[in-house]
Design an enzyme around this catalytic site. Structure first.
Site, PDB file in Angstrom:
ATOM      1  N   LYS A 161      -0.745  -3.994  -3.976  1.00  0.00           N
ATOM      2  CA  LYS A 161      -0.138  -3.049  -4.925  1.00  0.00           C
ATOM      3  C   LYS A 161      -0.711  -3.215  -6.324  1.00  0.00           C
ATOM      4  O   LYS A 161      -0.758  -2.258  -7.094  1.00  0.00           O
ATOM      5  CB  LYS A 161       1.383  -3.210  -4.926  1.00  0.00           C
ATOM      6  CG  LYS A 161       2.020  -2.636  -3.675  1.00  0.00           C
ATOM      7  CD  LYS A 161       3.482  -2.299  -3.865  1.00  0.00           C
ATOM      8  CE  LYS A 161       4.015  -1.512  -2.681  1.00  0.00           C
ATOM      9  NZ  LYS A 161       5.474  -1.391  -2.675  1.00  0.00           N
TER      10      LYS A 161
ATOM     11  N   LYS B 258       3.413   6.057   3.556  1.00  0.00           N
ATOM     12  CA  LYS B 258       3.687   7.350   2.899  1.00  0.00           C
ATOM     13  C   LYS B 258       2.827   7.528   1.659  1.00  0.00           C
ATOM     14  O   LYS B 258       2.608   8.643   1.201  1.00  0.00           O
ATOM     15  CB  LYS B 258       5.170   7.481   2.576  1.00  0.00           C
ATOM     16  CG  LYS B 258       5.740   6.374   1.730  1.00  0.00           C
ATOM     17  CD  LYS B 258       7.257   6.360   1.822  1.00  0.00           C
ATOM     18  CE  LYS B 258       7.756   4.944   2.050  1.00  0.00           C
ATOM     19  NZ  LYS B 258       9.023   4.793   2.626  1.00  0.00           N
TER      20      LYS B 258
ATOM     21  N   LYS C 146      -2.463   0.388   7.757  1.00  0.00           N
ATOM     22  CA  LYS C 146      -1.107   0.711   8.225  1.00  0.00           C
ATOM     23  C   LYS C 146      -0.716   2.132   7.814  1.00  0.00           C
ATOM     24  O   LYS C 146      -1.140   2.607   6.754  1.00  0.00           O
ATOM     25  CB  LYS C 146      -0.178  -0.385   7.680  1.00  0.00           C
ATOM     26  CG  LYS C 146       1.041   0.059   6.995  1.00  0.00           C
ATOM     27  CD  LYS C 146       1.853  -1.056   6.413  1.00  0.00           C
ATOM     28  CE  LYS C 146       2.338  -0.572   5.060  1.00  0.00           C
ATOM     29  NZ  LYS C 146       3.448  -1.218   4.487  1.00  0.00           N
TER      30      LYS C 146
HETATM   31  P1  TYM Z   1       9.591  -0.591   3.370  1.00  0.00           P
HETATM   32  O1  TYM Z   1      10.543   0.330   2.705  1.00  0.00           O
HETATM   33  O2  TYM Z   1       8.169  -0.572   2.952  1.00  0.00           O
HETATM   34  O3  TYM Z   1       9.621  -0.360   4.920  1.00  0.00           O
HETATM   35  C1  TYM Z   1      10.840  -0.351   5.658  1.00  0.00           C
HETATM   36  C2  TYM Z   1      10.611  -0.976   7.018  1.00  0.00           C
HETATM   37  O4  TYM Z   1       9.592  -0.245   7.728  1.00  0.00           O
HETATM   38  C3  TYM Z   1       8.608  -1.154   8.191  1.00  0.00           C
HETATM   39  N1  TYM Z   1       7.290  -0.458   8.181  1.00  0.00           N
HETATM   40  C4  TYM Z   1       6.499  -0.335   9.251  1.00  0.00           C
HETATM   41  N2  TYM Z   1       6.622  -0.765  10.511  1.00  0.00           N
HETATM   42  C5  TYM Z   1       5.615  -0.462  11.366  1.00  0.00           C
HETATM   43  N3  TYM Z   1       4.523   0.232  11.031  1.00  0.00           N
HETATM   44  C6  TYM Z   1       4.340   0.695   9.762  1.00  0.00           C
HETATM   45  N4  TYM Z   1       3.253   1.388   9.453  1.00  0.00           N
HETATM   46  C7  TYM Z   1       5.366   0.401   8.799  1.00  0.00           C
HETATM   47  N5  TYM Z   1       5.527   0.705   7.488  1.00  0.00           N
HETATM   48  C8  TYM Z   1       6.709   0.164   7.118  1.00  0.00           C
HETATM   49  C9  TYM Z   1       8.636  -2.315   7.214  1.00  0.00           C
HETATM   50  O5  TYM Z   1       8.109  -3.488   7.804  1.00  0.00           O
HETATM   51  C10 TYM Z   1      10.119  -2.427   6.925  1.00  0.00           C
HETATM   52  O6  TYM Z   1      10.770  -3.191   7.910  1.00  0.00           O
HETATM   53  N6  TYM Z   1      10.505  -4.970   1.155  1.00  0.00           N
HETATM   54  C11 TYM Z   1      10.972  -4.048   2.169  1.00  0.00           C
HETATM   55  C12 TYM Z   1      12.396  -3.572   1.929  1.00  0.00           C
HETATM   56  C13 TYM Z   1      13.378  -4.681   1.788  1.00  0.00           C
HETATM   57  C14 TYM Z   1      13.845  -5.526   2.831  1.00  0.00           C
HETATM   58  C15 TYM Z   1      14.784  -6.396   2.191  1.00  0.00           C
HETATM   59  C16 TYM Z   1      13.546  -5.624   4.188  1.00  0.00           C
HETATM   60  C17 TYM Z   1      14.009  -5.026   0.628  1.00  0.00           C
HETATM   61  N7  TYM Z   1      14.871  -6.067   0.889  1.00  0.00           N
HETATM   62  C18 TYM Z   1      15.437  -7.369   2.936  1.00  0.00           C
HETATM   63  C19 TYM Z   1      14.217  -6.596   4.902  1.00  0.00           C
HETATM   64  C20 TYM Z   1      15.142  -7.462   4.291  1.00  0.00           C
HETATM   65  C21 TYM Z   1      10.070  -2.820   2.170  1.00  0.00           C
HETATM   66  O7  TYM Z   1       9.459  -2.508   1.207  1.00  0.00           O
HETATM   67  O8  TYM Z   1      10.150  -2.089   3.289  1.00  0.00           O
END
Ligand code: TYM
Length: 342
Positions: free
Chosen positions: A125, A210, A207
């Site tokens: 990022k 969005k 990956k």
């Molecule tokens: P975020 O919002 O980027 O994504 C949400 C969830 O989707 C999964 N994910 C994917 N899985 C498979 N293939 C992909 N291409 C893909 N893109 C996203 C992510 O692994 C995630 O599980 N930091 C986290 C949000 C968060 C969180 C937490 C998660 C904040 N606090 C505490 C777990 C526990 C995030 O940015 O996810």
């Protein structure tokens, strides 16, 4: 807490605790759904589940206020449409529960500069948003650790990209426990066998995300059936024509087999057998149809939920109150151990 009866029942039954969150940083992708939300859904009956919209994490990247508000509300409605039951689980918006930021600050002081510097998401990022490498982006994983550790979480259903943050969360918890005695439960990542890393349809070594601006690379949950069909038809595949999963290769066909298997609840081998002798063209259409079929009822329910903002408000307010109640006792314990006057 009106939803408390079922939630309390779950909590009293001594089930394992699940916590997970997703950022309202834009429309939800098929990657989010297959990597995480599908697991959330399946875990609701078996565990005591706590889910949040991680809106505090989202402002590590600059947001337009109007879009941010809209995205947050829409994501809440979309998760309900995906089957997340706010009467069975705690389902709230992170910024509504102040214990998260409070514990995050405390954990910042138990997290090392070196550890945060090694996070690949921070490195990625920082490159992508080079004009806004803010302190929040750097300490992002400590806030994520706070989210998880506040609830004595046992399991965290996430996609593969969150593995490193989960390891850091465990390290922070262990460090704190080592200094002050048993305080935090050590959480484990729950990463699904298939769907944990859905790749871009145009560049299968990256990956699905969005924020990827390449046209047709990313399927969104609210995409129309025509758009989904077009994106899968245009998906990049290799010159081989066999529908076979090639271990350790980041090919487009691996990605499509992975998506189809996850959506249909099949193993990779079952998918290979089903399409044995068939061509890429037929397979791409089958994947698109499976995805369209899964998303159709979700899209219909989303329209119902989003047209009832009163209901959404009632549910996220209820969730936040219950989350505050549980997380406050962890925060109190932490503050006492550190030596704050309470
Ligand atoms: P975020 O919002 O980027 O994504 C949400 C969830 O989707 C999964 N994910 C994917 N899985 C498979 N293939 C992909 N291409 C893909 N893109 C996203 C992510 O692994 C995630 O599980 N930091 C986290 C949000 C968060 C969180 C937490 C998660 C904040 N606090 C505490 C777990 C526990 C995030 O940015 O996810």
């Amino acid at each position: 807490m009106e939803n408390s009866q079922e939630t309390e029942k779950n909590f009293k039954e001594n089930k394992k605790i699940v916590f997970s969150a997703i950022q309202p940083s834009g429309a939800m992708t098929l990657g989010n759904y297959l990597g995480a939300i599908k697991s959330w859904n399946q875990m609701q009956d078996k565990y005591r589940c706590i889910f949040a919209l991680a809106d505090l994490h989202t402002i590590t990247v600059r947001q337009n206020p109007e879009n941010f508000r809209k995205n947050t509300l829409e994501l809440y409605a979309l998760l309900l449409a995906c089957g997340i039951d706010p009467d069975k689980n705690l389902f709230f918006i992170q910024s509504h529960v102040h214990t998260h930021t409070e514990l995050a600050w405390i954990l910042d002081c138990y997290t090392q500069f070196g550890e945060l510097s090694r996070m690949t998401q921070f490195k990625d990022k920082s490159k992508k948003y080079a004009d806004n490498i803010n302190a929040g982006l750097f300490s992002y994983p400590a806030l994520m650790a706070a989210d998880i550790l506040l609830y004595n979480t046992d399991l965290v259903p996430v996609g593969e990209d969150q593995k490193q943050h989960m390891e850091l969360t465990r390290n922070i918890a262990q460090r704190f426990n080592g200094i002050y005695g048993d305080t935090f439960t050590l959480p484990e990542a729950f990463i699904p066998k298939t769907g944990a890393k859905v790749m871009s349809l145009q560049n299968p070594s990256a990956k699905m995300s969005k924020s990827d601006t390449t046209p047709n690379s990313c399927v969104l949950l609210m995409d129309s059936p025509d758009a989904i069909m077009k994106k899968f038809k245009k998906a990049v595949t290799d010159s081989d024509s066999q529908i076979k999963f090639k271990q350790n290769e980041k090919t487009g066909i691996n990605n499509l087999i992975n998506i189809y298997s996850t959506v249909c609840g099949k193993s990779l081998e079952e998918t290979e057998n089903e399409f044995d002798g068939k061509g890429y063209g037929t397979f791409k259409i089958a994947v698109a149809e499976a995805v369209i079929g899964t998303l159709r009822p979700i899209q219909a329910k989303f329209k119902e939920y989003i047209s009832d903002p009163g209901y959404l408000q009632e549910k996220y307010t209820q969730g936040a109150l219950a989350a505050l109640d549980i997380s406050s006792s962890t925060l109190k314990k932490v503050k006492e151990k550190i030596g704050f006057i309470l």
